[in-house]
Design a protein around this motif. Structure first.
Motif, PDB file in Angstrom:
ATOM      1  N   HIS A 172      -3.100  19.838 -30.028  1.00  0.00           N
ATOM      2  CA  HIS A 172      -3.562  18.572 -29.461  1.00  0.00           C
ATOM      3  C   HIS A 172      -2.387  17.829 -28.855  1.00  0.00           C
ATOM      4  CE1 HIS A 172      -7.726  18.166 -31.357  1.00  0.00           C
ATOM      5  NE2 HIS A 172      -7.261  19.350 -31.747  1.00  0.00           N
ATOM      6  N   LEU A 173      -2.645  17.156 -27.728  1.00  0.00           N
ATOM      7  CA  LEU A 173      -1.632  16.366 -27.033  1.00  0.00           C
ATOM      8  C   LEU A 173      -2.225  15.020 -26.641  1.00  0.00           C
ATOM      9  CD1 LEU A 173      -0.098  19.079 -24.654  1.00  0.00           C
ATOM     10  CD2 LEU A 173       0.932  18.158 -26.745  1.00  0.00           C
ATOM     11  N   PRO A 174      -1.389  13.970 -26.578  1.00  0.00           N
ATOM     12  CA  PRO A 174      -1.903  12.652 -26.190  1.00  0.00           C
ATOM     13  C   PRO A 174      -2.018  12.523 -24.674  1.00  0.00           C
ATOM     14  CG  PRO A 174       0.420  12.484 -26.741  1.00  0.00           C
ATOM     15  CD  PRO A 174       0.017  13.900 -27.026  1.00  0.00           C
ATOM     16  N   LEU A 175      -3.025  11.810 -24.235  1.00  0.00           N
ATOM     17  CA  LEU A 175      -3.262  11.590 -22.812  1.00  0.00           C
ATOM     18  C   LEU A 175      -2.163  10.709 -22.206  1.00  0.00           C
ATOM     19  CD1 LEU A 175      -5.257  11.792 -20.357  1.00  0.00           C
ATOM     20  CD2 LEU A 175      -6.271   9.663 -21.205  1.00  0.00           C
ATOM     21  N   GLY A 176      -1.696  11.104 -21.018  1.00  0.00           N
ATOM     22  CA  GLY A 176      -0.793  10.254 -20.249  1.00  0.00           C
ATOM     23  C   GLY A 176       0.652  10.248 -20.678  1.00  0.00           C
ATOM     24  N   LYS A 177       1.030  11.080 -21.658  1.00  0.00           N
ATOM     25  CA  LYS A 177       2.427  11.111 -22.114  1.00  0.00           C
ATOM     26  C   LYS A 177       3.052  12.452 -21.742  1.00  0.00           C
ATOM     27  CE  LYS A 177       5.405  10.459 -26.149  1.00  0.00           C
ATOM     28  NZ  LYS A 177       6.261   9.506 -25.426  1.00  0.00           N
ATOM     29  N   PRO A 178       4.206  12.431 -21.050  1.00  0.00           N
ATOM     30  CA  PRO A 178       4.836  13.704 -20.677  1.00  0.00           C
ATOM     31  C   PRO A 178       5.271  14.480 -21.910  1.00  0.00           C
ATOM     32  CG  PRO A 178       6.308  11.862 -20.217  1.00  0.00           C
ATOM     33  CD  PRO A 178       4.979  11.277 -20.570  1.00  0.00           C
ATOM     34  N   VAL A 179       5.164  15.799 -21.838  1.00  0.00           N
ATOM     35  CA  VAL A 179       5.530  16.648 -22.961  1.00  0.00           C
ATOM     36  C   VAL A 179       6.369  17.822 -22.450  1.00  0.00           C
ATOM     37  CG1 VAL A 179       3.330  17.903 -22.763  1.00  0.00           C
ATOM     38  CG2 VAL A 179       4.650  18.064 -24.866  1.00  0.00           C
ATOM     39  N   LYS A 180       7.432  18.097 -23.173  1.00  0.00           N
ATOM     40  CA  LYS A 180       8.280  19.248 -22.875  1.00  0.00           C
ATOM     41  C   LYS A 180       7.957  20.354 -23.856  1.00  0.00           C
ATOM     42  CE  LYS A 180      13.094  20.808 -22.587  1.00  0.00           C
ATOM     43  NZ  LYS A 180      14.530  20.430 -22.746  1.00  0.00           N
ATOM     44  N   LEU A 181       7.646  21.536 -23.351  1.00  0.00           N
ATOM     45  CA  LEU A 181       7.319  22.682 -24.181  1.00  0.00           C
ATOM     46  C   LEU A 181       8.535  23.588 -24.292  1.00  0.00           C
ATOM     47  CD1 LEU A 181       3.865  23.554 -22.583  1.00  0.00           C
ATOM     48  CD2 LEU A 181       4.268  22.128 -24.593  1.00  0.00           C
ATOM     49  N   LEU A 182       9.006  23.800 -25.510  1.00  0.00           N
ATOM     50  CA  LEU A 182      10.057  24.775 -25.771  1.00  0.00           C
ATOM     51  C   LEU A 182       9.373  26.084 -26.126  1.00  0.00           C
ATOM     52  CD1 LEU A 182      12.442  22.590 -27.966  1.00  0.00           C
ATOM     53  CD2 LEU A 182      12.565  23.007 -25.509  1.00  0.00           C
ATOM     54  N   LEU A 183       9.585  27.115 -25.332  1.00  0.00           N
ATOM     55  CA  LEU A 183       8.819  28.352 -25.436  1.00  0.00           C
ATOM     56  C   LEU A 183       9.681  29.477 -25.997  1.00  0.00           C
ATOM     57  CD1 LEU A 183       7.239  28.072 -21.872  1.00  0.00           C
ATOM     58  CD2 LEU A 183       6.224  27.293 -24.014  1.00  0.00           C
ATOM     59  N   ARG A 184       9.232  30.062 -27.111  1.00  0.00           N
ATOM     60  CA  ARG A 184       9.956  31.208 -27.660  1.00  0.00           C
ATOM     61  C   ARG A 184       8.990  32.272 -28.156  1.00  0.00           C
ATOM     62  NH1 ARG A 184      10.993  31.188 -33.523  1.00  0.00           N
ATOM     63  NH2 ARG A 184      10.170  29.292 -34.491  1.00  0.00           N
ATOM     64  N   SER A 185       9.435  33.504 -28.120  1.00  0.00           N
ATOM     65  CA  SER A 185       8.620  34.647 -28.547  1.00  0.00           C
ATOM     66  C   SER A 185       9.270  35.315 -29.744  1.00  0.00           C
ATOM     67  CB  SER A 185       8.481  35.655 -27.401  1.00  0.00           C
ATOM     68  OG  SER A 185       7.905  36.867 -27.873  1.00  0.00           O
ATOM     69  N   LYS A 186       8.438  35.782 -30.673  1.00  0.00           N
ATOM     70  CA  LYS A 186       8.936  36.451 -31.864  1.00  0.00           C
ATOM     71  C   LYS A 186       8.988  37.962 -31.717  1.00  0.00           C
ATOM     72  CE  LYS A 186       7.062  35.010 -35.726  1.00  0.00           C
ATOM     73  NZ  LYS A 186       6.035  34.492 -36.661  1.00  0.00           N
ATOM     74  N   ASP A 187       8.397  38.482 -30.624  1.00  0.00           N
ATOM     75  CA  ASP A 187       8.365  39.936 -30.517  1.00  0.00           C
ATOM     76  C   ASP A 187       8.607  40.440 -29.097  1.00  0.00           C
ATOM     77  OD1 ASP A 187       5.777  39.159 -29.570  1.00  0.00           O
ATOM     78  OD2 ASP A 187       4.955  39.468 -31.571  1.00  0.00           O
ATOM     79  N   VAL A 188       7.619  40.302 -28.211  1.00  0.00           N
ATOM     80  CA  VAL A 188       7.717  40.864 -26.871  1.00  0.00           C
ATOM     81  C   VAL A 188       7.570  39.762 -25.825  1.00  0.00           C
ATOM     82  CG1 VAL A 188       6.781  43.086 -27.650  1.00  0.00           C
ATOM     83  CG2 VAL A 188       5.240  41.353 -26.727  1.00  0.00           C
ATOM     84  N   LEU A 189       7.612  40.159 -24.565  1.00  0.00           N
ATOM     85  CA  LEU A 189       7.467  39.192 -23.479  1.00  0.00           C
ATOM     86  C   LEU A 189       6.027  38.686 -23.419  1.00  0.00           C
ATOM     87  CD1 LEU A 189       9.119  37.977 -21.120  1.00  0.00           C
ATOM     88  CD2 LEU A 189       8.179  39.777 -19.674  1.00  0.00           C
ATOM     89  N   HIS A 190       5.865  37.355 -23.448  1.00  0.00           N
ATOM     90  CA  HIS A 190       4.564  36.711 -23.306  1.00  0.00           C
ATOM     91  C   HIS A 190       4.633  35.728 -22.139  1.00  0.00           C
ATOM     92  CE1 HIS A 190       2.983  38.284 -27.124  1.00  0.00           C
ATOM     93  NE2 HIS A 190       4.150  37.994 -27.669  1.00  0.00           N
ATOM     94  N   ASN A 191       3.496  35.116 -21.828  1.00  0.00           N
ATOM     95  CA  ASN A 191       3.471  34.120 -20.763  1.00  0.00           C
ATOM     96  C   ASN A 191       2.514  32.996 -21.136  1.00  0.00           C
ATOM     97  OD1 ASN A 191       2.124  33.007 -18.081  1.00  0.00           O
ATOM     98  ND2 ASN A 191       4.170  33.724 -17.554  1.00  0.00           N
ATOM     99  N   PHE A 192       2.990  31.765 -21.025  1.00  0.00           N
ATOM    100  CA  PHE A 192       2.204  30.571 -21.342  1.00  0.00           C
ATOM    101  C   PHE A 192       1.578  30.074 -20.050  1.00  0.00           C
ATOM    102  CE2 PHE A 192       1.615  26.048 -21.833  1.00  0.00           C
ATOM    103  CZ  PHE A 192       1.237  25.856 -23.152  1.00  0.00           C
ATOM    104  N   ALA A 193       0.242  30.077 -19.983  1.00  0.00           N
ATOM    105  CA  ALA A 193      -0.430  29.692 -18.740  1.00  0.00           C
ATOM    106  C   ALA A 193      -1.702  28.908 -19.040  1.00  0.00           C
ATOM    107  CB  ALA A 193      -0.774  30.925 -17.916  1.00  0.00           C
ATOM    108  N   ILE A 194      -1.822  27.738 -18.401  1.00  0.00           N
ATOM    109  CA  ILE A 194      -3.037  26.920 -18.484  1.00  0.00           C
ATOM    110  C   ILE A 194      -3.429  26.574 -17.057  1.00  0.00           C
ATOM    111  CG2 ILE A 194      -4.138  24.893 -19.484  1.00  0.00           C
ATOM    112  CD1 ILE A 194      -1.800  24.710 -21.434  1.00  0.00           C
ATOM    113  N   ALA A 195      -4.539  27.092 -16.599  1.00  0.00           N
ATOM    114  CA  ALA A 195      -4.928  26.948 -15.191  1.00  0.00           C
ATOM    115  C   ALA A 195      -5.081  25.481 -14.791  1.00  0.00           C
ATOM    116  CB  ALA A 195      -6.226  27.712 -14.931  1.00  0.00           C
ATOM    117  N   GLU A 196      -5.775  24.693 -15.607  1.00  0.00           N
ATOM    118  CA  GLU A 196      -6.029  23.301 -15.239  1.00  0.00           C
ATOM    119  C   GLU A 196      -4.754  22.458 -15.219  1.00  0.00           C
ATOM    120  OE1 GLU A 196      -9.766  24.851 -17.248  1.00  0.00           O
ATOM    121  OE2 GLU A 196      -7.595  24.963 -17.547  1.00  0.00           O
TER     122      GLU A 196
END
Length: 450
Positions: A172-196
């Motif tokens: 869950h995230l709050p509306l209207g507040k910028p958020v920085k995502l720190l992305l890490r993987s525990k095993d193999v290459l993944h990709n974080f994607a949200i179309a909207e």
């Protein structure tokens, strides 16, 4: 002439399809409308070039079609034409690249007031970590990763004690507040994607990548892994829920911190024995199960899985579908366990019971099931022993008639349809690969042979 007509129709049809097609981008839900603008510029540049080239080819086919006494003029170089093509091409490429560079400059420049959320990916699951009251994330290390410590938290770092750990794929995230995502993987290459949201970034083992955005409307948005990460890649799904600030704070308060998770007492076997008395009426004194009352074997199953299913029954994620008659019987029984402590006690007692493998009741072809089980083995283990890291319960030695019923429930949507049951939703995708009851029997016959 037919070729020229075909080229013209192809160009015309492509343009009409682009403008009249009902399929286009999903409505945006973040600040990244500039990404849409950049893509629109690319469409215009490449579209104009496509129409121009197609039109030129059609004109050339007609203009230079075969004539009996015509002779071709040999012209190895035309500097004027080459310069024109060079300039037009350079302008077109610059028109496509320049906006992208400007957008990328914004994409890598995170606002100073952005909240920080760590996103952790593994086959085939999403989880999240948020800073606590101190506003800082504690340190982690892959050496510390275990079933009890899936985030790899450093127990000696006091800054991590108040970190909020979200093991569910739903964030869950709050509306209207910028958020920085720190992305890490525990095993193999993944990709974080949200179309909207218009966010897409790789998660690379051994390093931390990042992305940022500002949610601009409330709603629930699918999170997908768009990097082929293994046999269960298609089922690696999560959910981002954007809430009004008050609703977000209410959700945040319900999440456990690292300190709370670490301090959670182990289940009490003695207390669990008293609570299990009601369960024994159906599941048996030793948790061996009873097909006559549709109660599966419990002994030997992972405690983490039993707790999750009890919680789902209590929350309504299971046992509410009108076609799930036996699940509806279990839901009120789970409700008799007042809290997490009671569930932990019952699970601790079940863990103390003798683990006698359930007898096989289904007839199937184990050889046929071997090939089908290769997909299942990616999560449940080569010997169907289960794997907490992939949220896959033990199958070997459990009640095969019950497993068959649940696979059919997953396949028909009776189970795994509730938004709260994210892992059930993943399993429904896998169960769909078993086309009929014979395929299910074959897989279970192979599991019984392990």
């Amino acid at each position: 002439m037919p070729i020229a007509i075909a080229l013209i129709l192809l160009a015309l049809g492509s343009v009409l399809f682009h403008f009249l097609s009902p399929w286009y981008f999903t409505p945006i839900a973040s600040n990244w409308d500039t990404i849409d603008g950049t893509i629109a510029i690319t469409f215009w540049v490449t579209g104009i070039v496509f129409v121009a080239v197609s039109g030129f080819m059609a004109w050339a086919v007609i203009r230079y079609r075969y004539r009996k006494h015509a002779r071709a003029a040999y012209e190895p170089e035309n500097k004027k034409l080459e310069w024109r093509l060079l300039i037009v091409t350079a302008v077109g490429v610059a028109a496509m690249l320049a906006p992208g560079l400007l957008v990328w400059a914004k994409f890598v420049t995170v606002p100073e007031d952005a909240a920080v959320v760590e996103v952790v990916a593994q086959q085939w699951h999403w989880s999240y970590r948020l800073p606590g009251q101190d506003g800082k994330l504690g340190t982690i290390d892959s050496r510390f990763v275990s079933t009890e410590n899936p985030f790899g938290m450093n127990a000696n770092d006091e800054r991590g004690r108040d970190d909020v750990l979200v093991a569910s794929p739903e964030l869950h995230l709050p509306l209207g507040k910028p958020v920085k995502l720190l992305l890490r993987s525990k095993d193999v290459l993944h990709n974080f994607a949200i179309a909207e949201i218009r966010v897409k970034m790789d998660l690379v083992p051994g390093m931390v990548t990042y992305a940022w955005f500002t949610p601009t409307r409330t709603g629930s948005f699918d999170l997908l892994c768009q990097e082929l990460c293994g046999i269960g890649h298609f089922a690696m799904r999560g959910r981002i829920v954007v809430d009004e600030p008050a609703a977000y704070q209410a959700w945040l308060q319900r999440q456990a911190t690292y300190a709370q998770a670490s301090a959670r007492p182990a289940g009490d076997v003695a207390a669990g024995k008293a609570l299990y008395a009601a369960c024994a009426a159906c599941h048996g004194a030793n948790g061996e199960g009873n097909v006559a009352v549709n109660a599966p074997k419990l002994s030997g199953q992972g405690g983490w899985y039993l707790e999750r299913q009890l919680r789902h029954f209590k929350q309504g994620a299971r046992g509410t579908n009108e076609k799930d008659a036996f699940g509806k019987m279990m839901a009120p029984m789970a409700a008799t366990l007042a809290d997490d402590k009671a569930m932990a006690d019952v699970v601790a007692y079940i863990a103390s019971l003798p683990d006698t493998p359930a007898a096989g009741t289904l007839k199937g072809n184990a050889d046929n099931g071997r090939q089908r089980f290769q997909t299942c083995a990616a999560c449940h283990g080569a010997n169907a022993q289960g794997n907490a890291a992939t949220n896959a319960p033990r199958l070997k030695g459990m009640s095969d008639w019950y497993l068959a019923t649940q696979l059919k429930n997953f396949r028909t949507g009776v189970r795994g349809h509730d938004p709260q049951d994210i892992y059930g939703g993943q399993m429904a995708l896998f169960a769909g690969m078993l086309g009929d009851d014979a395929a299910i029997a074959d897989v279970l016959a192979y599991i019984n042979s392990r």
